[in-house]
Design a protein around this motif. Structure first.
Motif, PDB file in Angstrom:
ATOM      1  N   GLY A 236     -40.873  26.392 -12.065  1.00  0.00           N
ATOM      2  CA  GLY A 236     -41.668  25.297 -11.523  1.00  0.00           C
ATOM      3  C   GLY A 236     -40.874  24.329 -10.671  1.00  0.00           C
ATOM      4  O   GLY A 236     -41.347  23.241 -10.353  1.00  0.00           O
ATOM      5  N   ASP A 237     -39.690  24.715 -10.284  1.00  0.00           N
ATOM      6  CA  ASP A 237     -38.786  23.861  -9.507  1.00  0.00           C
ATOM      7  C   ASP A 237     -39.087  23.988  -8.017  1.00  0.00           C
ATOM      8  O   ASP A 237     -39.643  24.985  -7.564  1.00  0.00           O
ATOM      9  N   ALA A 238     -38.672  22.989  -7.235  1.00  0.00           N
ATOM     10  CA  ALA A 238     -38.780  23.068  -5.780  1.00  0.00           C
ATOM     11  C   ALA A 238     -37.898  24.170  -5.220  1.00  0.00           C
ATOM     12  O   ALA A 238     -38.138  24.676  -4.120  1.00  0.00           O
ATOM     13  N   ARG A 239     -36.886  24.568  -6.005  1.00  0.00           N
ATOM     14  CA  ARG A 239     -35.998  25.655  -5.607  1.00  0.00           C
ATOM     15  C   ARG A 239     -36.464  26.952  -6.277  1.00  0.00           C
ATOM     16  O   ARG A 239     -36.821  26.951  -7.450  1.00  0.00           O
TER      17      ARG A 239
ATOM     18  N   ARG B 229     -26.876  43.233 -10.324  1.00  0.00           N
ATOM     19  CA  ARG B 229     -26.356  43.341  -8.949  1.00  0.00           C
ATOM     20  C   ARG B 229     -27.284  42.623  -7.975  1.00  0.00           C
ATOM     21  O   ARG B 229     -26.832  41.917  -7.070  1.00  0.00           O
ATOM     22  N   PHE B 230     -28.578  42.803  -8.190  1.00  0.00           N
ATOM     23  CA  PHE B 230     -29.567  42.144  -7.344  1.00  0.00           C
ATOM     24  C   PHE B 230     -29.436  40.625  -7.437  1.00  0.00           C
ATOM     25  O   PHE B 230     -29.357  39.922  -6.421  1.00  0.00           O
ATOM     26  N   MET B 231     -29.404  40.111  -8.655  1.00  0.00           N
ATOM     27  CA  MET B 231     -29.361  38.658  -8.829  1.00  0.00           C
ATOM     28  C   MET B 231     -28.067  38.062  -8.285  1.00  0.00           C
ATOM     29  O   MET B 231     -28.075  36.982  -7.680  1.00  0.00           O
ATOM     30  N   ASN B 232     -26.966  38.758  -8.476  1.00  0.00           N
ATOM     31  CA  ASN B 232     -25.676  38.261  -7.995  1.00  0.00           C
ATOM     32  C   ASN B 232     -25.581  38.272  -6.473  1.00  0.00           C
ATOM     33  O   ASN B 232     -24.731  37.571  -5.899  1.00  0.00           O
ATOM     34  N   ALA B 233     -26.452  39.050  -5.816  1.00  0.00           N
ATOM     35  CA  ALA B 233     -26.424  39.131  -4.355  1.00  0.00           C
ATOM     36  C   ALA B 233     -27.339  38.111  -3.689  1.00  0.00           C
ATOM     37  O   ALA B 233     -27.321  37.957  -2.465  1.00  0.00           O
ATOM     38  N   LEU B 234     -28.139  37.407  -4.467  1.00  0.00           N
ATOM     39  CA  LEU B 234     -29.050  36.415  -3.896  1.00  0.00           C
ATOM     40  C   LEU B 234     -28.261  35.242  -3.308  1.00  0.00           C
ATOM     41  O   LEU B 234     -27.241  34.828  -3.865  1.00  0.00           O
ATOM     42  N   GLU B 235     -28.744  34.713  -2.216  1.00  0.00           N
ATOM     43  CA  GLU B 235     -28.072  33.593  -1.556  1.00  0.00           C
ATOM     44  C   GLU B 235     -28.882  32.298  -1.659  1.00  0.00           C
ATOM     45  O   GLU B 235     -28.374  31.277  -2.105  1.00  0.00           O
ATOM     46  N   ILE B 236     -30.139  32.349  -1.251  1.00  0.00           N
ATOM     47  CA  ILE B 236     -30.991  31.162  -1.330  1.00  0.00           C
ATOM     48  C   ILE B 236     -31.494  30.960  -2.752  1.00  0.00           C
ATOM     49  O   ILE B 236     -31.454  29.854  -3.302  1.00  0.00           O
TER      50      ILE B 236
ATOM     51  N   GLY C 234     -40.292  28.615  -5.158  1.00  0.00           N
ATOM     52  CA  GLY C 234     -40.143  27.209  -4.813  1.00  0.00           C
ATOM     53  C   GLY C 234     -40.752  26.862  -3.470  1.00  0.00           C
ATOM     54  O   GLY C 234     -41.725  27.479  -3.019  1.00  0.00           O
ATOM     55  N   LEU C 235     -40.156  25.896  -2.806  1.00  0.00           N
ATOM     56  CA  LEU C 235     -40.712  25.348  -1.572  1.00  0.00           C
ATOM     57  C   LEU C 235     -39.954  25.761  -0.315  1.00  0.00           C
ATOM     58  O   LEU C 235     -40.229  25.239   0.770  1.00  0.00           O
ATOM     59  N   GLU C 236     -39.036  26.695  -0.442  1.00  0.00           N
ATOM     60  CA  GLU C 236     -38.313  27.160   0.743  1.00  0.00           C
ATOM     61  C   GLU C 236     -39.252  27.927   1.691  1.00  0.00           C
ATOM     62  O   GLU C 236     -40.367  28.315   1.293  1.00  0.00           O
ATOM     63  N   ASP C 237     -38.815  28.173   2.883  1.00  0.00           N
ATOM     64  CA  ASP C 237     -39.595  28.973   3.828  1.00  0.00           C
ATOM     65  C   ASP C 237     -39.833  30.361   3.245  1.00  0.00           C
ATOM     66  O   ASP C 237     -38.899  31.025   2.779  1.00  0.00           O
ATOM     67  N   THR C 238     -41.061  30.829   3.289  1.00  0.00           N
ATOM     68  CA  THR C 238     -41.407  32.106   2.665  1.00  0.00           C
ATOM     69  C   THR C 238     -40.655  33.257   3.294  1.00  0.00           C
ATOM     70  O   THR C 238     -40.166  34.165   2.596  1.00  0.00           O
ATOM     71  N   ASP C 239     -40.547  33.258   4.611  1.00  0.00           N
ATOM     72  CA  ASP C 239     -39.838  34.357   5.288  1.00  0.00           C
ATOM     73  C   ASP C 239     -38.363  34.386   4.888  1.00  0.00           C
ATOM     74  O   ASP C 239     -37.778  35.467   4.755  1.00  0.00           O
ATOM     75  N   ASP C 240     -37.769  33.230   4.705  1.00  0.00           N
ATOM     76  CA  ASP C 240     -36.371  33.194   4.263  1.00  0.00           C
ATOM     77  C   ASP C 240     -36.235  33.777   2.858  1.00  0.00           C
ATOM     78  O   ASP C 240     -35.258  34.498   2.572  1.00  0.00           O
TER      79      ASP C 240
ATOM     80  N   ARG D 266     -47.262  20.571  -3.939  1.00  0.00           N
ATOM     81  CA  ARG D 266     -46.201  21.522  -4.263  1.00  0.00           C
ATOM     82  C   ARG D 266     -46.755  22.811  -4.856  1.00  0.00           C
ATOM     83  O   ARG D 266     -46.386  23.912  -4.457  1.00  0.00           O
ATOM     84  N   CYS D 267     -47.647  22.678  -5.838  1.00  0.00           N
ATOM     85  CA  CYS D 267     -48.161  23.871  -6.512  1.00  0.00           C
ATOM     86  C   CYS D 267     -48.923  24.772  -5.553  1.00  0.00           C
ATOM     87  O   CYS D 267     -48.800  26.000  -5.608  1.00  0.00           O
ATOM     88  N   ARG D 268     -49.694  24.187  -4.668  1.00  0.00           N
ATOM     89  CA  ARG D 268     -50.460  25.006  -3.720  1.00  0.00           C
ATOM     90  C   ARG D 268     -49.539  25.702  -2.715  1.00  0.00           C
ATOM     91  O   ARG D 268     -49.747  26.865  -2.381  1.00  0.00           O
ATOM     92  N   ALA D 269     -48.521  25.010  -2.262  1.00  0.00           N
ATOM     93  CA  ALA D 269     -47.578  25.631  -1.333  1.00  0.00           C
ATOM     94  C   ALA D 269     -46.786  26.738  -2.022  1.00  0.00           C
ATOM     95  O   ALA D 269     -46.567  27.824  -1.451  1.00  0.00           O
ATOM     96  N   MET D 270     -46.360  26.507  -3.247  1.00  0.00           N
ATOM     97  CA  MET D 270     -45.607  27.506  -3.992  1.00  0.00           C
ATOM     98  C   MET D 270     -46.460  28.737  -4.301  1.00  0.00           C
ATOM     99  O   MET D 270     -45.995  29.880  -4.213  1.00  0.00           O
ATOM    100  N   ALA D 271     -47.725  28.515  -4.649  1.00  0.00           N
ATOM    101  CA  ALA D 271     -48.622  29.631  -4.954  1.00  0.00           C
ATOM    102  C   ALA D 271     -48.904  30.471  -3.713  1.00  0.00           C
ATOM    103  O   ALA D 271     -48.979  31.708  -3.784  1.00  0.00           O
TER     104      ALA D 271
END
Length: 393
Positions: free
Chosen positions: A338-341, A323-330, A375-381, A261-266
């Protein structure tokens, strides 16, 4: 027996105990107490419990002991004590060793609750605390004097990601006879071996990367057997800050995938930081893995990675940041990390909100600063989500 296992193998198997049933998964010993074969056995255990003998869950438990042995193995310490939360670990590591009149030197850039322990709790009981700019070795040299009992710092500061030179600060501290206590949570056990670099005591909030899925509070103090069992354990078992067996079981399961997880997140964090560094809507991007970071060379030498967190300052201050934070979806708004999200945090109004405005300014916690725990979501997303939200500021 010390086994020559690599880290990923240790994360899966170290410290495992099996009941007579031979279960594959670690067993949860959900018991507060333990029965004895005789009154004589009870007396003997209270006088001196053996390495695998238990008295009461506040003192120790087979599941908790599995976790302690596993984290000590990957951290490279002789022993560890599992605590109820990360702040219980910070408090336990410091308060257990300090007395009225002792002197502590600490970096100034800390998580708000760590500052509370140093500024309020320790001072209240007569401990003298000196704060320094953690990145300035000359300030450490000036503040640490013969008789200084301990130094404390976050190896990577929260939330502005200053990187402290563990080896150099440890050398300065040890020359004066001081113990080095490092909060290593941002660096993770995967990217930092603080003990190899000179730290005496390492603390983690296991709530973060070690659990990795936002399920449970936990912490751990790692150090020598003498420090853990003679200094920390008496304080923790009598004040009640021990980890529960169920939490220890959660942490054991989190550790199985910790390295992956840590390597993928980094890796994802590095790609996101590179994209944001070129974004004109931001006044600065802070990521230890970027060449623009003041401690970039130190980061690569000390960790070999930029880590899983970054921060950036949005032009337009608090209003634009909200405004930026409220517009986030993922990406979710929270104060964990340190979460998977992937999580976005506004430190000035949450984790560091109690600090006076002048202190926030001194630490670089501006109204537009957003901390991002990748987190661990797709980087492009994630990059697309950030870009979409930035368009709406």
């Amino acid at each position: 027996m010390t086994r020559d296992w690599n880290r990923r193998t240790q994360l899966v198997h170290e410290g495992s105990r099996r009941s007579p049933y031979g279960e594959m998964a670690e067993a949860i010993f959900l018991t507060q107490g333990f029965a004895y074969d005789s009154a004589e056995q009870a007396e003997a255990r209270f006088q001196q419990a053996g390495a695998d003998e238990f008295i009461y869950a506040r003192y120790g438990n087979p599941t908790t002991r599995m976790f302690e042995e596993r984290i000590a193995a990957i951290e490279g310490t002789e022993d560890a004590f599992a605590t109820a939360s990360g702040m219980a670990a910070v408090n336990g590591a410091l308060v257990s060793m300090l007395r009225a009149g002792d002197h502590v030197v600490s970096s100034r850039a800390l998580f708000g609750s760590c500052l509370y322990i140093l500024e309020e709790v320790l001072v209240r009981y007569g401990v003298r605390v000196t704060f320094v700019d953690g990145t300035d070795l000359d300030q450490w040299r000036a503040a640490i004097v013969p008789g200084t009992k301990a130094v404390f710092f976050e190896s990577i500061s929260n939330p502005t990601l200053e990187v402290i030179d563990i080896a150099s600060v440890s050398e300065i501290a040890h020359a004066a006879g001081a113990l080095v206590v490092v909060d290593n949570v941002f660096a993770t056990p995967i990217f930092s071996r603080a003990v190899d670099q000179g730290a005496d005591v390492v603390v983690y909030s296991t709530t973060k990367h070690i659990d990795g899925q936002g399920r449970a509070l936990g912490g751990v103090i790692c150090g020598t057997t003498a420090f853990i069992r003679k200094v920390v354990e008496p304080y923790m078992k009598h004040t009640g800050g021990s980890m529960s067996p169920f939490t220890a079981w959660i942490m054991l399961n989190g550790m199985v995938t910790l390295d992956l997880r840590c390597r993928a997140m980094a890796e994802s964090a590095a790609k996101i930081a590179a994209v944001l560094a070129a974004d004109s809507r931001l006044s600065r991007v802070i990521f230890p893995g970027l060449p623009s970071h003041p401690q970039h060379a130190l980061t690569l030498r000390q960790m070999g990675s930029g880590g899983t967190l970054l921060a950036f300052d949005i032009k337009g201050g608090k209003e634009a940041a909200f405004r930026f934070m409220n517009a986030l979806e993922i990406i979710k708004i929270s104060n964990n990390l340190g979460d998977a999200r992937t999580i976005a945090t506004h430190p000035a109004t949450t984790t560091h909100q109690r600090l006076p405005e002048d202190q926030k300014a001194k630490l670089g916690i501006t109204p537009g600063l957003v901390r991002l725990s990748v987190g661990l979501e797709d980087t492009d997303d994630l990059i697309a989500d950030l870009d979409h939200a930035l368009k709406l500021i």
